[in-house]
Write a protein that holds these residues in place. Structure first.
Motif, PDB file in Angstrom:
ATOM      1  N   LEU A  39       0.965  -1.190   0.093  1.00  0.00           N
ATOM      2  CA  LEU A  39       0.079   0.020   0.176  1.00  0.00           C
ATOM      3  C   LEU A  39       0.875   1.192  -0.078  1.00  0.00           C
ATOM      4  CD1 LEU A  39      -3.053  -0.798   2.625  1.00  0.00           C
ATOM      5  CD2 LEU A  39      -2.701  -1.100   0.112  1.00  0.00           C
ATOM      6  N   ASN A  40       0.368   2.230  -0.616  1.00  0.00           N
ATOM      7  CA  ASN A  40       1.010   3.654  -0.680  1.00  0.00           C
ATOM      8  C   ASN A  40      -0.032   4.785  -0.222  1.00  0.00           C
ATOM      9  OD1 ASN A  40       3.806   3.108  -1.612  1.00  0.00           O
ATOM     10  ND2 ASN A  40       2.739   2.009  -3.314  1.00  0.00           N
ATOM     11  N   ALA A  41       0.463   5.911   0.028  1.00  0.00           N
ATOM     12  CA  ALA A  41      -0.508   6.985   0.320  1.00  0.00           C
ATOM     13  C   ALA A  41      -1.609   7.321  -0.811  1.00  0.00           C
ATOM     14  CB  ALA A  41       0.224   8.272   0.788  1.00  0.00           C
ATOM     15  N   VAL A  42      -0.913   6.679  -2.137  1.00  0.00           N
ATOM     16  CA  VAL A  42      -1.797   7.185  -3.452  1.00  0.00           C
ATOM     17  C   VAL A  42      -2.950   6.164  -3.335  1.00  0.00           C
ATOM     18  CG1 VAL A  42      -0.417   5.417  -4.841  1.00  0.00           C
ATOM     19  CG2 VAL A  42      -1.832   7.411  -5.711  1.00  0.00           C
ATOM     20  N   ASP A  43      -2.956   5.063  -2.562  1.00  0.00           N
ATOM     21  CA  ASP A  43      -4.144   4.277  -2.422  1.00  0.00           C
ATOM     22  C   ASP A  43      -5.221   4.578  -1.557  1.00  0.00           C
ATOM     23  OD1 ASP A  43      -2.729   2.221  -4.180  1.00  0.00           O
ATOM     24  OD2 ASP A  43      -1.470   1.539  -2.593  1.00  0.00           O
ATOM     25  N   TRP A  44      -4.668   5.325  -0.471  1.00  0.00           N
ATOM     26  CA  TRP A  44      -5.712   6.010   0.538  1.00  0.00           C
ATOM     27  C   TRP A  44      -6.383   6.825  -0.038  1.00  0.00           C
ATOM     28  CZ3 TRP A  44      -6.549  10.292   3.034  1.00  0.00           C
ATOM     29  CH2 TRP A  44      -7.625  10.395   4.125  1.00  0.00           C
ATOM     30  N   ASP A 212      11.841  16.120   2.064  1.00  0.00           N
ATOM     31  CA  ASP A 212      10.514  16.511   2.966  1.00  0.00           C
ATOM     32  C   ASP A 212       9.433  15.611   2.761  1.00  0.00           C
ATOM     33  OD1 ASP A 212       9.300  17.207   5.280  1.00  0.00           O
ATOM     34  OD2 ASP A 212       8.853  19.293   4.277  1.00  0.00           O
ATOM     35  N   VAL A 213       9.568  14.343   3.472  1.00  0.00           N
ATOM     36  CA  VAL A 213       8.311  13.594   3.221  1.00  0.00           C
ATOM     37  C   VAL A 213       7.165  13.807   4.227  1.00  0.00           C
ATOM     38  CG1 VAL A 213       7.780  11.090   3.403  1.00  0.00           C
ATOM     39  CG2 VAL A 213      10.209  11.882   2.824  1.00  0.00           C
ATOM     40  N   ALA A 214       7.488  14.365   5.235  1.00  0.00           N
ATOM     41  CA  ALA A 214       6.389  14.575   6.245  1.00  0.00           C
ATOM     42  C   ALA A 214       5.823  15.854   5.894  1.00  0.00           C
ATOM     43  CB  ALA A 214       6.971  14.696   7.480  1.00  0.00           C
ATOM     44  N   GLY A 215       6.187  17.116   5.182  1.00  0.00           N
ATOM     45  CA  GLY A 215       5.797  18.247   5.145  1.00  0.00           C
ATOM     46  C   GLY A 215       5.265  18.940   6.303  1.00  0.00           C
ATOM     47  N   SER A 216       6.067  19.000   7.478  1.00  0.00           N
ATOM     48  CA  SER A 216       5.687  19.674   8.429  1.00  0.00           C
ATOM     49  C   SER A 216       6.176  20.741   8.933  1.00  0.00           C
ATOM     50  CB  SER A 216       5.876  18.565   9.744  1.00  0.00           C
ATOM     51  OG  SER A 216       7.366  18.104   9.576  1.00  0.00           O
ATOM     52  N   LYS A 217       6.857  21.425   7.975  1.00  0.00           N
ATOM     53  CA  LYS A 217       7.628  22.622   8.238  1.00  0.00           C
ATOM     54  C   LYS A 217       7.192  23.671   7.296  1.00  0.00           C
ATOM     55  CE  LYS A 217       9.514  21.264  12.097  1.00  0.00           C
ATOM     56  NZ  LYS A 217       9.025  21.625  13.387  1.00  0.00           N
ATOM     57  N   SER A 218       7.447  24.912   7.544  1.00  0.00           N
ATOM     58  CA  SER A 218       7.095  25.711   6.521  1.00  0.00           C
ATOM     59  C   SER A 218       8.544  26.242   5.687  1.00  0.00           C
ATOM     60  CB  SER A 218       6.625  27.438   7.063  1.00  0.00           C
ATOM     61  OG  SER A 218       7.733  27.829   7.792  1.00  0.00           O
ATOM     62  N   TRP A 219       8.456  27.044   4.576  1.00  0.00           N
ATOM     63  CA  TRP A 219       9.479  27.428   3.915  1.00  0.00           C
ATOM     64  C   TRP A 219      10.619  28.251   4.764  1.00  0.00           C
ATOM     65  CZ3 TRP A 219      13.017  26.310   0.648  1.00  0.00           C
ATOM     66  CH2 TRP A 219      13.654  27.223   0.018  1.00  0.00           C
ATOM     67  N   SER A 230      21.069  25.156  -2.175  1.00  0.00           N
ATOM     68  CA  SER A 230      20.628  23.861  -2.090  1.00  0.00           C
ATOM     69  C   SER A 230      18.962  23.801  -2.197  1.00  0.00           C
ATOM     70  CB  SER A 230      21.171  23.406  -0.668  1.00  0.00           C
ATOM     71  OG  SER A 230      20.542  24.403   0.275  1.00  0.00           O
ATOM     72  N   THR A 231      18.577  22.605  -2.021  1.00  0.00           N
ATOM     73  CA  THR A 231      17.200  22.428  -2.657  1.00  0.00           C
ATOM     74  C   THR A 231      16.481  21.729  -1.548  1.00  0.00           C
ATOM     75  OG1 THR A 231      17.852  22.088  -4.747  1.00  0.00           O
ATOM     76  CG2 THR A 231      15.826  21.445  -4.505  1.00  0.00           C
ATOM     77  N   LEU A 232      15.183  22.020  -1.181  1.00  0.00           N
ATOM     78  CA  LEU A 232      14.201  21.286  -0.351  1.00  0.00           C
ATOM     79  C   LEU A 232      13.392  20.629  -1.439  1.00  0.00           C
ATOM     80  CD1 LEU A 232      12.456  21.052   2.206  1.00  0.00           C
ATOM     81  CD2 LEU A 232      11.099  22.971   1.317  1.00  0.00           C
ATOM     82  N   VAL A 233      13.378  19.303  -1.235  1.00  0.00           N
ATOM     83  CA  VAL A 233      12.602  18.573  -2.414  1.00  0.00           C
ATOM     84  C   VAL A 233      11.200  17.986  -1.486  1.00  0.00           C
ATOM     85  CG1 VAL A 233      12.474  16.347  -3.542  1.00  0.00           C
ATOM     86  CG2 VAL A 233      14.623  17.537  -3.118  1.00  0.00           C
ATOM     87  N   ILE A 234      10.288  18.652  -1.996  1.00  0.00           N
ATOM     88  CA  ILE A 234       8.813  18.247  -1.209  1.00  0.00           C
ATOM     89  C   ILE A 234       8.438  16.934  -1.760  1.00  0.00           C
ATOM     90  CG2 ILE A 234       6.697  19.078  -0.517  1.00  0.00           C
ATOM     91  CD1 ILE A 234       7.542  22.150  -1.645  1.00  0.00           C
ATOM     92  N   VAL A 235       8.090  15.987  -1.008  1.00  0.00           N
ATOM     93  CA  VAL A 235       7.523  14.561  -1.531  1.00  0.00           C
ATOM     94  C   VAL A 235       6.023  14.492  -1.220  1.00  0.00           C
ATOM     95  CG1 VAL A 235       7.613  12.236  -1.004  1.00  0.00           C
ATOM     96  CG2 VAL A 235       9.749  13.579  -1.088  1.00  0.00           C
ATOM     97  N   GLY A 236       5.791  15.126   0.305  1.00  0.00           N
ATOM     98  CA  GLY A 236       4.208  14.990   0.591  1.00  0.00           C
ATOM     99  C   GLY A 236       3.997  16.062   1.402  1.00  0.00           C
ATOM    100  N   GLY A 237       2.890  15.890   2.021  1.00  0.00           N
ATOM    101  CA  GLY A 237       2.230  17.065   2.987  1.00  0.00           C
ATOM    102  C   GLY A 237       1.031  16.496   3.613  1.00  0.00           C
ATOM    103  N   PRO A 238       0.685  17.344   4.703  1.00  0.00           N
ATOM    104  CA  PRO A 238      -0.503  17.096   5.446  1.00  0.00           C
ATOM    105  C   PRO A 238      -1.739  16.567   4.587  1.00  0.00           C
ATOM    106  CG  PRO A 238       0.387  18.978   6.220  1.00  0.00           C
ATOM    107  CD  PRO A 238       1.065  18.734   4.816  1.00  0.00           C
ATOM    108  N   GLY A 247      -1.918  22.188  -0.827  1.00  0.00           N
ATOM    109  CA  GLY A 247      -1.914  23.533  -0.291  1.00  0.00           C
ATOM    110  C   GLY A 247      -0.540  23.702   0.269  1.00  0.00           C
ATOM    111  N   HIS A 248       0.178  22.835   0.924  1.00  0.00           N
ATOM    112  CA  HIS A 248       1.147  22.647   1.603  1.00  0.00           C
ATOM    113  C   HIS A 248       2.390  23.066   0.537  1.00  0.00           C
ATOM    114  CE1 HIS A 248       4.910  22.120   3.896  1.00  0.00           C
ATOM    115  NE2 HIS A 248       5.212  21.199   2.948  1.00  0.00           N
TER     116      HIS A 248
END
Ligand SMILES: NC(=O)c1ccc[n+]([C@@H]2O[C@H](COP(=O)([O-])OP(=O)(O)OC[C@H]3O[C@@H](n4cnc5c(N)ncnc54)[C@H](OP(=O)(O)O)[C@@H]3O)[C@@H](O)[C@H]2O)c1
Length: 320
Positions: A39-44, A212-219, A230-238, A247-248
């Motif tokens: 399972l992955n988040a995409v299934d949810w 950033d898998v959790a997406g718990s912090k602002s820019w 350097s780079t912030l790579v956003i993977v997911g978020g709330p 939105g995040h």
């Protein structure tokens, strides 16, 4: 064949195990007898029909497809007339639409299953490990000797990200909760930050990339610990019903428009060379899938409910 199906969006109770027709084999297709899926988040998101902003693609009033699931590992049953590799009888892993079933038609980019991993371990790999690999290597441009921080290092993507970042030669800082500190260390993290006790954006560290898998912090928080250029790579978020993680992602991307540090978001894509690279990493033992729980096909709703809580440790695998 038996398959998990649903006829409407909703909580995991909408899922049902039913007898349906096997998928048709296209000329360029690979029909796989599924031995395990994960399972992955995409299934949810797919089952709940959230975020609503994605519904023009997935189906406005109800799902366009009855089937769910992407990741699988299994044995090739048949190949279309244009396919020369793999061949019937080969054990493979990859992605396909509707993998929570006894048979699936694979997407391009299916790879041979290494002999040293089980079907369940191989099924845990595709989406999560491709995401970690493409995020770190392609979007984070991670180089040997550089410092990378993985925020959300204990779930599906994060456990692969720690191991793949080490395989790429980076110095890795993993951010997870207290109960997962030991796991992060055993996966090879050089430093571990417990997010329940310490805010990594106040750690005084400097990183060449953040995944950033959790997406718990602002820019504004993340950029404090990003090196120049350097780079912030956003993977997911709330999760959220209307926009979900988008939105995040939009807020961070907008805030990061100016300055020398970058924020990027990407969606992982299946392809043959990356699946082959993951096979090599599994074969060499540099990457070992972390499987927290195993379920039967009839228990997918329970597994999805647990995944939806957002605190899985590694991957949830379904034995088919
Ligand atoms: N862009 C893409 O192509 C792509 C592909 C796959 C997944 N994703 C996205 O990536 C995200 C994660 O996916 P996943 O499969 O890894 O999910 P997962 O297996 O459910 O893992 C989530 C992890 O996040 C950790 N976590 C929760 N709150 C945290 C916080 N405040 N700080 C740090 N860690 C925290 C949890 O650990 P604790 O229990 O320790 O809190 C848990 O291990 C989802 O948003 C998903 O949609 C994106």
């Amino acid at each position: 064949m038996k398959a998990i199906v649903r006829d409407k969006y909703g909580q995991p109770d909408v899922l049902d195990l039913q007898e349906i027709e096997q998928p048709e084999l296209a000329d360029d297709g690979v029909l796989v007898r599924v031995r395990a899926a994960s399972l992955n988040a995409v299934d949810w998101y797919d089952v709940t029909g959230t975020p609503w902003i994605a519904r023009p693609m997935t189906g406005l009033r109800g799902p366009k497809s009855r089937l769910i699931g992407v990741d699988f590992a299994g044995t090739v049953e048949a190949v279309g007339k244009d396919v020369t590799d793999p061949q019937p009888g080969d054990d493979v892993f990859g992605g396909g639409s509707g993998s929570l079933a006894e048979y699936v038609c694979a997407r391009p980019g299916v790879a041979r299953k290494p002999a040293n991993v089980t079907f369940e371990e191989a099924a845990a790999v595709p989406v999560a490990a491709l995401t970690a690999l493409q995020g770190l290597r392609d979007h984070g441009q991670l180089q040997p000797g550089q410092k990378v921080l993985v925020n959300g290092a204990s779930g599906g993507v994060g456990t692969f990200a720690v191991q793949i970042a080490k395989a790429l030669g980076a110095e890795v800082t993993a951010v997870c909760s207290t109960r997962n500190i030991e796991q992060a260390g055993s996966l090879g993290a050089d430093h571990v930050i417990d997010y329940t006790r310490e805010d990594f954006t106040r750690s005084g560290g400097r990183y060449d990339a953040i995944l950033d898998v959790a997406g718990s912090k602002s820019w504004s928080q993340c950029r404090r610990v990003l090196s120049p250029h350097s780079t912030l790579v956003i993977v997911g978020g709330p999760k959220g019903p209307l926009l979900g993680p988008l939105g995040h992602i939009a807020r961070v991307r907008l805030a990061a428009l100016r300055g020398s540090q970058k924020a990027v978001f990407f969606v992982a894509k299946f392809n043959g060379p990356d699946m082959d690279l993951l096979r090599e990493l599994l074969e060499s033992g540099q990457v070992k899938p972390v499987v927290e729980r195993r379920y039967d096909l009839g228990e997918v709703a329970d597994a999805l409910r647990y995944l939806g809580e957002g605190h899985a440790r590694g991957k949830l695998v379904i034995s088919v």
